[in-house]
Design a protein around this motif. Sequence first.
Motif, PDB file in Angstrom:
ATOM      1  N   THR A  89       0.822  -1.216   0.000  1.00  0.00           N
ATOM      2  CA  THR A  89       0.000   0.000   0.000  1.00  0.00           C
ATOM      3  C   THR A  89       0.855   1.264   0.000  1.00  0.00           C
ATOM      4  N   GLY A  90       2.096   1.153   0.453  1.00  0.00           N
ATOM      5  CA  GLY A  90       2.931   2.338   0.570  1.00  0.00           C
ATOM      6  C   GLY A  90       2.693   3.102   1.866  1.00  0.00           C
ATOM      7  N   ARG A 452      -5.198 -10.164  -3.005  1.00  0.00           N
ATOM      8  CA  ARG A 452      -5.546 -10.061  -1.579  1.00  0.00           C
ATOM      9  C   ARG A 452      -5.876 -11.432  -0.996  1.00  0.00           C
ATOM     10  N   LYS A 453      -6.543 -12.281  -1.803  1.00  0.00           N
ATOM     11  CA  LYS A 453      -6.947 -13.594  -1.300  1.00  0.00           C
ATOM     12  C   LYS A 453      -5.886 -14.654  -1.570  1.00  0.00           C
ATOM     13  N   GLY A 454      -4.778 -14.235  -2.167  1.00  0.00           N
ATOM     14  CA  GLY A 454      -3.759 -15.190  -2.587  1.00  0.00           C
ATOM     15  C   GLY A 454      -2.862 -15.647  -1.459  1.00  0.00           C
ATOM     16  N   GLY A 460      -2.591  -4.123  -2.167  1.00  0.00           N
ATOM     17  CA  GLY A 460      -2.144  -2.961  -2.920  1.00  0.00           C
ATOM     18  C   GLY A 460      -3.220  -1.903  -2.870  1.00  0.00           C
ATOM     19  N   ARG A 461      -3.184  -0.969  -3.837  1.00  0.00           N
ATOM     20  CA  ARG A 461      -4.289  -0.008  -3.871  1.00  0.00           C
ATOM     21  C   ARG A 461      -4.652   0.305  -5.313  1.00  0.00           C
ATOM     22  N   LEU A 469       1.211  -1.296  -6.851  1.00  0.00           N
ATOM     23  CA  LEU A 469       1.928  -1.973  -5.769  1.00  0.00           C
ATOM     24  C   LEU A 469       3.129  -1.102  -5.416  1.00  0.00           C
ATOM     25  N   ASP A 470       3.053  -0.461  -4.247  1.00  0.00           N
ATOM     26  CA  ASP A 470       4.109   0.467  -3.830  1.00  0.00           C
ATOM     27  C   ASP A 470       5.298  -0.327  -3.302  1.00  0.00           C
TER      28      ASP A 470
END
Length: 496
Positions: A89-90, A452-454, A460-461, A469-470
Amino acid sequence: MAAPDSLRQIPSVASLLARDEVRSLLARHPRAVVLGAMRKLLDAYRSEALRTKGGGRPREEWASRLIAALPGAVAAGEEIPLRRVINATGVVVHTNLGRAPLPEEAIRAVSDTASGYSNLEFDLFEGTRSRRLVHVEEMLLSLTGAESVHVVNNNAAAVFLCLAALAREREVIVSRGELVEIGGSFRIPEIMAASGAILVEVGTTNRTRLADYERALGPATALLLKVHPSNFRITGFTEEVPAADLAVLGARHGIPVMEDLGSGAVFDFGAAGIPGTPTIRQALSEGPGVVTVSGDKLLGGPQAGIIAGRKELVEPLKKHPLSRALRIDKMCIAALAATLRLYADERRAAARIPVLGMILEGEGMARARARKLIARVRRQEARIVRRDGVSPDPAQPLRGETPSGSGGLALRVEPSFSFPGGGAMPEVGIPTACVAVSHERVRVEELEARLRKGDPPVVGRIAKGRLLLDMRTVRDGELAGLAAALIAAAQGTGEP
Ligand SMILES: *Cc1c(COP(=O)(O)O)cnc(C)c1O
Protein backbone atom coordinates in the motif's frame (compact mmCIF):
# COMPACT_ATOMS: atom_id res chain seq x y z
CA MET A 1 -43.46 -34.99 21.34
CA ALA A 2 -43.50 -36.24 17.78
CA ALA A 3 -42.01 -33.98 15.14
CA PRO A 4 -44.44 -32.48 12.67
CA ASP A 5 -44.69 -34.54 9.47
CA SER A 6 -42.81 -31.93 7.48
CA LEU A 7 -39.69 -32.43 9.64
CA ARG A 8 -39.60 -36.23 9.46
CA GLN A 9 -37.37 -36.30 6.40
CA ILE A 10 -34.63 -34.02 7.81
CA PRO A 11 -31.64 -36.30 8.50
CA SER A 12 -30.28 -36.64 12.04
CA VAL A 13 -26.83 -35.47 13.11
CA ALA A 14 -25.94 -39.05 14.07
CA SER A 15 -26.80 -40.41 10.62
CA LEU A 16 -24.77 -37.65 8.96
CA LEU A 17 -21.74 -38.26 11.18
CA ALA A 18 -21.55 -41.78 9.80
CA ARG A 19 -21.04 -40.56 6.23
CA ASP A 20 -17.59 -40.62 4.64
CA GLU A 21 -17.75 -37.01 3.46
CA VAL A 22 -18.40 -35.82 7.01
CA ARG A 23 -15.72 -38.13 8.42
CA SER A 24 -13.16 -36.69 6.06
CA LEU A 25 -14.09 -33.15 7.15
CA LEU A 26 -13.74 -34.24 10.79
CA ALA A 27 -10.24 -35.45 10.04
CA ARG A 28 -9.22 -32.00 8.87
CA HIS A 29 -11.24 -29.61 11.06
CA PRO A 30 -12.10 -29.30 14.75
CA ARG A 31 -15.16 -31.40 15.66
CA ALA A 32 -16.94 -28.41 17.23
CA VAL A 33 -16.61 -26.40 14.01
CA VAL A 34 -17.97 -29.23 11.82
CA LEU A 35 -20.85 -29.91 14.23
CA GLY A 36 -21.64 -26.20 14.52
CA ALA A 37 -21.78 -25.82 10.74
CA MET A 38 -23.93 -28.94 10.42
CA ARG A 39 -26.42 -27.76 13.07
CA LYS A 40 -26.70 -24.36 11.41
CA LEU A 41 -27.52 -25.96 8.05
CA LEU A 42 -29.99 -28.36 9.67
CA ASP A 43 -31.73 -25.46 11.45
CA ALA A 44 -32.12 -23.68 8.13
CA TYR A 45 -33.48 -26.85 6.50
CA ARG A 46 -35.97 -27.33 9.35
CA SER A 47 -37.42 -23.86 8.93
CA GLU A 48 -37.53 -24.37 5.18
CA ALA A 49 -39.31 -27.71 5.63
CA LEU A 50 -41.86 -26.15 8.01
CA ARG A 51 -42.48 -23.32 5.55
CA THR A 52 -42.92 -25.64 2.59
CA LYS A 53 -44.55 -28.50 4.50
CA GLY A 54 -41.55 -30.71 3.80
CA GLY A 55 -41.30 -29.63 0.22
CA GLY A 56 -41.88 -33.22 -0.71
CA ARG A 57 -38.14 -33.93 -0.50
CA PRO A 58 -36.99 -37.39 0.57
CA ARG A 59 -34.39 -37.70 3.35
CA GLU A 60 -31.56 -38.55 0.95
CA GLU A 61 -32.10 -35.30 -0.94
CA TRP A 62 -31.81 -33.20 2.24
CA ALA A 63 -28.70 -35.17 3.19
CA SER A 64 -26.91 -34.72 -0.12
CA ARG A 65 -27.77 -31.04 -0.09
CA LEU A 66 -26.16 -30.74 3.33
CA ILE A 67 -23.10 -32.72 2.29
CA ALA A 68 -22.61 -30.36 -0.65
CA ALA A 69 -22.99 -27.23 1.49
CA LEU A 70 -20.97 -28.43 4.48
CA PRO A 71 -17.36 -27.76 3.36
CA GLY A 72 -18.22 -24.11 2.65
CA ALA A 73 -20.06 -23.75 5.95
CA VAL A 74 -17.11 -25.27 7.82
CA ALA A 75 -14.66 -22.91 6.13
CA ALA A 76 -16.88 -19.93 7.01
CA GLY A 77 -17.16 -21.09 10.61
CA GLU A 78 -13.46 -21.47 11.13
CA GLU A 79 -11.23 -18.84 12.71
CA ILE A 80 -9.40 -16.75 10.10
CA PRO A 81 -5.73 -17.39 10.83
CA LEU A 82 -3.52 -14.37 11.57
CA ARG A 83 -0.92 -14.53 8.85
CA ARG A 84 1.92 -12.70 7.21
CA VAL A 85 0.78 -10.24 4.51
CA ILE A 86 2.75 -8.29 1.89
CA ASN A 87 2.03 -4.59 2.37
CA ALA A 88 2.16 -2.96 -1.06
CA THR A 89 0.00 0.00 0.00
CA GLY A 90 2.93 2.34 0.57
CA VAL A 91 1.55 3.23 4.01
CA VAL A 92 4.47 2.39 6.27
CA VAL A 93 2.67 2.35 9.62
CA HIS A 94 -0.59 0.71 8.55
CA THR A 95 -2.85 0.06 11.56
CA ASN A 96 -4.98 -2.55 9.75
CA LEU A 97 -1.85 -4.42 8.66
CA GLY A 98 -0.29 -4.55 12.11
CA ARG A 99 1.69 -1.26 12.20
CA ALA A 100 5.45 -1.55 12.73
CA PRO A 101 7.26 -4.67 11.53
CA LEU A 102 9.81 -5.34 14.28
CA PRO A 103 13.58 -5.11 13.93
CA GLU A 104 15.32 -8.50 13.86
CA GLU A 105 16.91 -7.71 17.20
CA ALA A 106 13.44 -7.31 18.73
CA ILE A 107 12.16 -10.54 17.18
CA ARG A 108 15.13 -12.44 18.61
CA ALA A 109 14.60 -10.87 22.03
CA VAL A 110 10.92 -11.87 22.01
CA SER A 111 11.64 -15.40 20.92
CA ASP A 112 14.50 -15.76 23.40
CA THR A 113 12.67 -14.56 26.48
CA ALA A 114 9.24 -15.95 25.58
CA SER A 115 10.45 -19.48 24.94
CA GLY A 116 11.69 -19.83 28.50
CA TYR A 117 11.59 -18.05 31.84
CA SER A 118 13.12 -14.60 32.21
CA ASN A 119 14.15 -12.04 34.79
CA LEU A 120 11.00 -10.05 33.93
CA GLU A 121 10.41 -9.02 37.55
CA PHE A 122 13.41 -10.55 39.27
CA ASP A 123 16.67 -8.89 40.24
CA LEU A 124 19.36 -11.43 39.39
CA PHE A 125 22.01 -9.60 41.44
CA GLU A 126 20.04 -9.20 44.64
CA GLY A 127 17.87 -12.27 44.24
CA THR A 128 14.82 -10.16 45.00
CA ARG A 129 11.60 -9.11 43.36
CA SER A 130 11.96 -6.32 40.83
CA ARG A 131 9.79 -4.30 38.38
CA ARG A 132 9.31 -5.10 34.69
CA LEU A 133 9.94 -1.50 33.65
CA VAL A 134 13.58 -1.59 34.75
CA HIS A 135 14.37 -3.17 31.37
CA VAL A 136 13.41 -0.03 29.43
CA GLU A 137 13.38 2.84 31.93
CA GLU A 138 16.98 4.04 31.70
CA MET A 139 17.00 3.95 27.90
CA LEU A 140 13.73 5.87 27.70
CA LEU A 141 14.97 8.50 30.13
CA SER A 142 18.12 9.08 28.14
CA LEU A 143 16.38 9.03 24.72
CA THR A 144 13.58 11.42 25.73
CA GLY A 145 15.30 13.62 28.28
CA ALA A 146 12.29 13.16 30.59
CA GLU A 147 12.57 13.15 34.40
CA SER A 148 10.36 10.11 34.61
CA VAL A 149 8.78 7.55 32.25
CA HIS A 150 6.09 4.93 32.44
CA VAL A 151 5.00 2.30 29.89
CA VAL A 152 1.58 0.70 29.47
CA ASN A 153 -0.25 -1.47 26.94
CA ASN A 154 -0.77 1.16 24.22
CA ASN A 155 -1.18 4.91 23.78
CA ALA A 156 -4.94 4.77 24.34
CA ALA A 157 -4.20 3.18 27.71
CA ALA A 158 -1.57 5.84 28.39
CA VAL A 159 -4.05 8.67 27.75
CA PHE A 160 -6.73 6.89 29.78
CA LEU A 161 -4.40 6.32 32.72
CA CYS A 162 -3.18 9.94 32.73
CA LEU A 163 -6.73 11.29 32.68
CA ALA A 164 -7.94 8.89 35.38
CA ALA A 165 -4.94 9.50 37.64
CA LEU A 166 -4.48 13.24 37.12
CA ALA A 167 -8.00 14.53 36.46
CA ARG A 168 -10.69 12.21 37.82
CA GLU A 169 -13.83 14.18 38.69
CA ARG A 170 -12.03 17.36 37.71
CA GLU A 171 -11.95 19.37 34.51
CA VAL A 172 -9.73 18.91 31.47
CA ILE A 173 -9.65 21.74 28.94
CA VAL A 174 -9.38 20.72 25.25
CA SER A 175 -9.68 22.70 22.01
CA ARG A 176 -12.72 21.82 19.88
CA GLY A 177 -10.28 21.39 16.98
CA GLU A 178 -8.61 18.51 18.84
CA LEU A 179 -11.61 16.40 19.88
CA VAL A 180 -10.43 13.73 17.51
CA GLU A 181 -11.21 10.15 16.67
CA ILE A 182 -8.11 8.13 15.84
CA GLY A 183 -9.85 5.08 14.42
CA GLY A 184 -10.40 1.79 16.17
CA SER A 185 -12.83 3.77 18.38
CA PHE A 186 -10.33 5.94 20.20
CA ARG A 187 -12.31 9.17 20.63
CA ILE A 188 -11.17 11.89 22.97
CA PRO A 189 -14.62 12.76 24.41
CA GLU A 190 -15.38 9.09 25.06
CA ILE A 191 -12.03 8.18 26.58
CA MET A 192 -12.40 11.27 28.76
CA ALA A 193 -15.87 10.20 29.94
CA ALA A 194 -14.66 6.67 30.66
CA SER A 195 -11.74 7.99 32.72
CA GLY A 196 -14.02 10.03 34.96
CA ALA A 197 -12.50 13.34 33.91
CA ILE A 198 -14.80 16.17 32.88
CA LEU A 199 -14.32 17.53 29.39
CA VAL A 200 -14.37 21.30 28.95
CA GLU A 201 -14.38 22.24 25.26
CA VAL A 202 -12.97 25.59 24.20
CA GLY A 203 -12.62 27.52 20.94
CA THR A 204 -14.06 26.36 17.64
CA THR A 205 -13.31 23.58 15.17
CA ASN A 206 -10.90 25.70 13.14
CA ARG A 207 -9.70 28.38 15.59
CA THR A 208 -8.78 28.25 19.24
CA ARG A 209 -6.81 30.97 21.01
CA LEU A 210 -4.91 31.12 24.26
CA ALA A 211 -7.63 33.40 25.68
CA ASP A 212 -10.17 30.60 25.16
CA TYR A 213 -8.20 28.31 27.46
CA GLU A 214 -7.61 31.14 29.92
CA ARG A 215 -11.34 31.91 30.25
CA ALA A 216 -12.14 28.25 30.93
CA LEU A 217 -9.61 27.93 33.76
CA GLY A 218 -11.19 27.57 37.18
CA PRO A 219 -10.81 25.92 40.57
CA ALA A 220 -11.93 22.56 39.13
CA THR A 221 -9.34 22.56 36.32
CA ALA A 222 -6.93 19.64 36.57
CA LEU A 223 -5.26 19.56 33.14
CA LEU A 224 -4.81 21.40 29.87
CA LEU A 225 -4.81 18.72 27.15
CA LYS A 226 -3.35 19.01 23.69
CA VAL A 227 -4.06 16.23 21.18
CA HIS A 228 -2.18 15.66 17.94
CA PRO A 229 -4.81 15.65 15.16
CA SER A 230 -2.91 12.70 13.64
CA ASN A 231 -5.09 11.56 10.77
CA PHE A 232 -6.52 14.81 9.41
CA ARG A 233 -5.64 18.44 8.83
CA ILE A 234 -7.75 21.54 9.18
CA THR A 235 -6.48 24.01 6.63
CA GLY A 236 -7.41 27.54 5.63
CA PHE A 237 -8.60 29.96 8.29
CA THR A 238 -7.12 28.20 11.31
CA GLU A 239 -5.42 28.96 14.58
CA GLU A 240 -4.19 26.67 17.33
CA VAL A 241 -2.25 27.29 20.49
CA PRO A 242 1.27 25.85 20.49
CA ALA A 243 2.13 23.56 23.40
CA ALA A 244 4.76 26.09 24.52
CA ASP A 245 2.12 28.84 25.03
CA LEU A 246 -0.17 26.41 26.85
CA ALA A 247 2.72 25.47 29.10
CA VAL A 248 3.33 29.12 30.01
CA LEU A 249 -0.39 29.59 30.75
CA GLY A 250 -0.48 26.37 32.79
CA ALA A 251 2.62 27.32 34.77
CA ARG A 252 1.09 30.71 35.65
CA HIS A 253 -1.97 28.98 37.12
CA GLY A 254 -0.26 25.90 38.49
CA ILE A 255 -2.10 23.60 36.04
CA PRO A 256 -0.14 20.85 34.25
CA VAL A 257 -0.25 20.47 30.47
CA MET A 258 -0.51 17.05 28.86
CA GLU A 259 0.12 16.37 25.18
CA ASP A 260 -1.06 13.25 23.36
CA LEU A 261 1.51 13.11 20.58
CA GLY A 262 0.28 9.82 19.16
CA SER A 263 3.16 9.14 16.86
CA GLY A 264 6.00 10.81 18.72
CA ALA A 265 9.34 9.70 17.39
CA VAL A 266 12.73 9.10 18.88
CA PHE A 267 14.47 9.52 15.53
CA ASP A 268 14.63 13.13 14.31
CA PHE A 269 12.73 12.93 11.01
CA GLY A 270 12.74 16.73 10.74
CA ALA A 271 16.54 16.73 10.58
CA ALA A 272 16.30 14.08 7.85
CA GLY A 273 14.09 16.38 5.76
CA ILE A 274 10.70 14.93 6.69
CA PRO A 275 8.96 17.60 8.78
CA GLY A 276 5.81 17.29 10.87
CA THR A 277 6.65 14.87 13.66
CA PRO A 278 8.60 16.16 16.64
CA THR A 279 10.73 13.81 18.66
CA ILE A 280 9.50 13.09 22.19
CA ARG A 281 12.48 15.13 23.43
CA GLN A 282 11.55 18.13 21.24
CA ALA A 283 7.91 17.89 22.34
CA LEU A 284 8.91 17.86 26.01
CA SER A 285 11.22 20.82 25.53
CA GLU A 286 8.16 22.88 24.50
CA GLY A 287 7.06 22.62 28.10
CA PRO A 288 4.17 20.17 28.58
CA GLY A 289 4.48 18.28 31.86
CA VAL A 290 3.64 14.95 30.29
CA VAL A 291 3.48 13.50 26.76
CA THR A 292 2.15 10.14 25.54
CA VAL A 293 3.09 8.20 22.39
CA SER A 294 2.55 4.80 20.76
CA GLY A 295 5.37 2.27 20.66
CA ASP A 296 4.38 0.80 17.29
CA LYS A 297 4.06 3.94 15.18
CA LEU A 298 7.11 6.01 14.20
CA LEU A 299 9.11 4.59 17.07
CA GLY A 300 9.03 1.33 15.11
CA GLY A 301 8.69 -1.04 18.06
CA PRO A 302 5.96 -3.22 19.56
CA GLN A 303 2.52 -2.08 20.69
CA ALA A 304 3.05 0.04 23.82
CA GLY A 305 2.03 3.36 25.34
CA ILE A 306 4.93 5.48 26.52
CA ILE A 307 4.37 8.24 29.04
CA ALA A 308 7.22 10.69 29.58
CA GLY A 309 7.39 13.83 31.64
CA ARG A 310 7.90 15.47 34.98
CA LYS A 311 8.41 13.33 38.05
CA GLU A 312 5.49 14.65 40.09
CA LEU A 313 3.07 13.83 37.24
CA VAL A 314 4.45 10.47 36.05
CA GLU A 315 5.42 8.80 39.35
CA PRO A 316 1.84 8.71 40.74
CA LEU A 317 0.73 6.92 37.54
CA LYS A 318 2.92 3.95 38.40
CA LYS A 319 1.13 3.44 41.72
CA HIS A 320 -2.37 3.85 40.27
CA PRO A 321 -4.40 0.60 40.30
CA LEU A 322 -5.15 1.04 36.59
CA SER A 323 -1.43 0.68 35.86
CA ARG A 324 -1.69 -2.97 36.81
CA ALA A 325 -4.71 -3.45 34.56
CA LEU A 326 -3.01 -1.72 31.65
CA ARG A 327 0.46 -3.16 32.07
CA ILE A 328 2.68 -4.10 29.17
CA ASP A 329 3.36 -7.81 28.66
CA LYS A 330 6.75 -9.51 28.68
CA MET A 331 7.01 -9.96 24.93
CA CYS A 332 6.42 -6.26 24.37
CA ILE A 333 8.98 -5.37 27.04
CA ALA A 334 11.51 -7.62 25.30
CA ALA A 335 10.79 -6.10 21.88
CA LEU A 336 10.69 -2.53 23.18
CA ALA A 337 14.00 -2.89 25.03
CA ALA A 338 15.69 -4.33 21.93
CA THR A 339 14.27 -1.57 19.71
CA LEU A 340 15.29 1.21 22.10
CA ARG A 341 18.80 -0.21 22.30
CA LEU A 342 19.17 0.35 18.54
CA TYR A 343 18.51 4.06 19.03
CA ALA A 344 21.79 4.46 20.94
CA ASP A 345 23.30 5.05 17.48
CA GLU A 346 21.08 6.97 15.00
CA ARG A 347 22.71 5.45 11.93
CA ARG A 348 22.26 1.95 13.26
CA ALA A 349 18.63 2.76 14.15
CA ALA A 350 17.95 3.90 10.58
CA ALA A 351 19.55 0.75 9.21
CA ARG A 352 18.00 -1.75 11.62
CA ILE A 353 14.50 -0.46 12.43
CA PRO A 354 12.22 -1.30 9.47
CA VAL A 355 9.85 1.66 9.95
CA LEU A 356 12.77 4.12 9.85
CA GLY A 357 14.39 2.33 6.92
CA MET A 358 11.19 2.40 4.88
CA ILE A 359 10.48 6.09 5.53
CA LEU A 360 14.05 7.24 4.94
CA GLU A 361 14.73 5.06 1.88
CA GLY A 362 15.26 7.04 -1.32
CA GLU A 363 12.93 6.79 -4.31
CA GLY A 364 15.75 5.11 -6.25
CA MET A 365 15.69 2.09 -3.95
CA ALA A 366 11.95 1.61 -4.47
CA ARG A 367 12.48 1.99 -8.23
CA ALA A 368 15.23 -0.64 -8.22
CA ARG A 369 12.95 -2.98 -6.27
CA ALA A 370 10.13 -2.38 -8.79
CA ARG A 371 12.47 -3.34 -11.66
CA LYS A 372 13.64 -6.40 -9.76
CA LEU A 373 10.06 -7.52 -9.25
CA ILE A 374 9.18 -7.12 -12.92
CA ALA A 375 12.30 -9.00 -14.01
CA ARG A 376 11.49 -11.79 -11.57
CA VAL A 377 7.93 -12.14 -12.88
CA ARG A 378 9.19 -12.25 -16.47
CA ARG A 379 11.81 -14.91 -15.62
CA GLN A 380 9.23 -17.01 -13.84
CA GLU A 381 6.80 -16.66 -16.76
CA ALA A 382 9.51 -17.76 -19.20
CA ARG A 383 10.14 -20.80 -17.04
CA ILE A 384 6.43 -21.67 -17.10
CA VAL A 385 6.33 -21.29 -20.86
CA ARG A 386 9.36 -23.57 -21.31
CA ARG A 387 7.96 -26.13 -18.90
CA ASP A 388 4.66 -26.18 -20.76
CA GLY A 389 6.42 -26.77 -24.06
CA VAL A 390 5.43 -23.50 -25.69
CA SER A 391 8.37 -21.59 -27.06
CA PRO A 392 8.93 -18.31 -25.22
CA ASP A 393 8.24 -15.21 -27.23
CA PRO A 394 11.67 -13.89 -28.34
CA ALA A 395 10.17 -10.44 -28.65
CA GLN A 396 9.19 -10.56 -24.98
CA PRO A 397 11.18 -7.85 -23.17
CA LEU A 398 12.54 -9.18 -19.92
CA ARG A 399 13.31 -5.89 -18.30
CA GLY A 400 9.83 -4.60 -18.50
CA GLU A 401 9.86 -0.81 -18.25
CA THR A 402 7.37 -0.91 -21.11
CA PRO A 403 3.91 -2.45 -20.94
CA SER A 404 4.32 -6.08 -21.89
CA GLY A 405 3.22 -9.41 -20.69
CA SER A 406 3.02 -13.01 -21.65
CA GLY A 407 -0.33 -14.28 -20.50
CA GLY A 408 -1.72 -10.76 -20.71
CA LEU A 409 -0.10 -9.43 -17.52
CA ALA A 410 1.29 -5.91 -17.97
CA LEU A 411 3.72 -4.48 -15.41
CA ARG A 412 5.05 -0.96 -15.48
CA VAL A 413 7.15 1.15 -13.09
CA GLU A 414 5.24 4.23 -12.09
CA PRO A 415 6.15 7.11 -9.76
CA SER A 416 3.79 7.85 -6.88
CA PHE A 417 3.76 8.84 -3.20
CA SER A 418 4.03 6.72 -0.06
CA PHE A 419 2.83 7.79 3.38
CA PRO A 420 4.35 7.32 6.84
CA GLY A 421 0.87 6.52 8.21
CA GLY A 422 -0.03 5.74 11.79
CA GLY A 423 -1.53 9.17 12.15
CA ALA A 424 1.86 10.71 11.60
CA MET A 425 2.50 13.56 9.19
CA PRO A 426 -0.66 12.93 7.15
CA GLU A 427 0.29 15.55 4.59
CA VAL A 428 3.77 14.23 3.94
CA GLY A 429 3.91 12.19 0.75
CA ILE A 430 7.26 10.51 0.12
CA PRO A 431 8.17 10.09 -3.56
CA THR A 432 8.19 6.39 -4.39
CA ALA A 433 8.01 3.88 -7.23
CA CYS A 434 5.09 1.52 -7.77
CA VAL A 435 4.55 -1.40 -10.07
CA ALA A 436 1.33 -0.65 -11.97
CA VAL A 437 -0.41 -3.94 -12.69
CA SER A 438 -3.00 -4.58 -15.36
CA HIS A 439 -4.17 -7.48 -17.47
CA GLU A 440 -5.58 -7.76 -20.97
CA ARG A 441 -8.54 -9.84 -19.84
CA VAL A 442 -8.94 -9.23 -16.10
CA ARG A 443 -10.36 -6.08 -14.52
CA VAL A 444 -8.10 -4.36 -11.94
CA GLU A 445 -10.72 -4.88 -9.21
CA GLU A 446 -10.56 -8.62 -9.87
CA LEU A 447 -6.74 -8.56 -9.89
CA GLU A 448 -6.74 -6.67 -6.61
CA ALA A 449 -9.09 -9.23 -5.04
CA ARG A 450 -7.11 -12.22 -6.34
CA LEU A 451 -3.87 -10.79 -4.91
CA ARG A 452 -5.55 -10.06 -1.58
CA LYS A 453 -6.95 -13.59 -1.30
CA GLY A 454 -3.76 -15.19 -2.59
CA ASP A 455 -0.85 -16.87 -0.88
CA PRO A 456 0.94 -14.86 0.33
CA PRO A 457 -1.84 -12.26 0.51
CA VAL A 458 -0.81 -8.98 -1.13
CA VAL A 459 -2.54 -5.69 -0.32
CA GLY A 460 -2.14 -2.96 -2.92
CA ARG A 461 -4.29 -0.01 -3.87
CA ILE A 462 -6.40 0.98 -6.83
CA ALA A 463 -5.86 4.54 -8.02
CA LYS A 464 -7.38 6.05 -11.15
CA GLY A 465 -8.32 2.67 -12.54
CA ARG A 466 -4.92 1.10 -12.00
CA LEU A 467 -3.68 -1.37 -9.44
CA LEU A 468 -0.55 0.05 -7.81
CA LEU A 469 1.93 -1.97 -5.77
CA ASP A 470 4.11 0.47 -3.83
CA MET A 471 7.62 -0.92 -3.58
CA ARG A 472 8.57 1.21 -0.55
CA THR A 473 6.72 -1.05 1.89
CA VAL A 474 7.67 -4.30 0.13
CA ARG A 475 10.87 -5.81 1.52
CA ASP A 476 13.53 -7.45 -0.67
CA GLY A 477 12.87 -10.78 1.02
CA GLU A 478 9.24 -10.62 -0.11
CA LEU A 479 9.92 -10.22 -3.85
CA ALA A 480 9.89 -13.95 -4.64
CA GLY A 481 6.52 -14.41 -2.92
CA LEU A 482 5.12 -11.30 -4.57
CA ALA A 483 6.23 -12.43 -8.04
CA ALA A 484 4.62 -15.84 -7.51
CA ALA A 485 1.43 -14.20 -6.24
CA LEU A 486 1.29 -11.93 -9.33
CA ILE A 487 1.61 -14.85 -11.71
CA ALA A 488 -1.02 -16.82 -9.80
CA ALA A 489 -3.36 -13.82 -9.90
CA ALA A 490 -2.82 -13.47 -13.66
CA GLN A 491 -3.58 -17.16 -14.12
CA GLY A 492 -6.78 -16.66 -12.19
CA THR A 493 -6.19 -19.03 -9.34
CA GLY A 494 -5.21 -16.51 -6.69
CA GLU A 495 -2.98 -19.23 -5.29
CA PRO A 496 0.48 -20.01 -6.67
C1 LIG B 1 -2.56 6.49 17.43
C2 LIG B 1 -3.00 7.50 18.39
C3 LIG B 1 -3.63 7.11 19.58
C4 LIG B 1 -3.91 5.66 19.89
O1 LIG B 1 -2.70 4.98 20.15
P1 LIG B 1 -2.68 3.38 20.29
O2 LIG B 1 -1.25 3.06 20.54
O3 LIG B 1 -3.22 2.83 19.03
O4 LIG B 1 -3.54 3.04 21.45
C5 LIG B 1 -4.01 8.08 20.47
N1 LIG B 1 -3.81 9.38 20.20
C6 LIG B 1 -3.20 9.81 19.07
C7 LIG B 1 -3.01 11.27 18.84
C8 LIG B 1 -2.78 8.88 18.12
O5 LIG B 1 -2.19 9.29 16.99
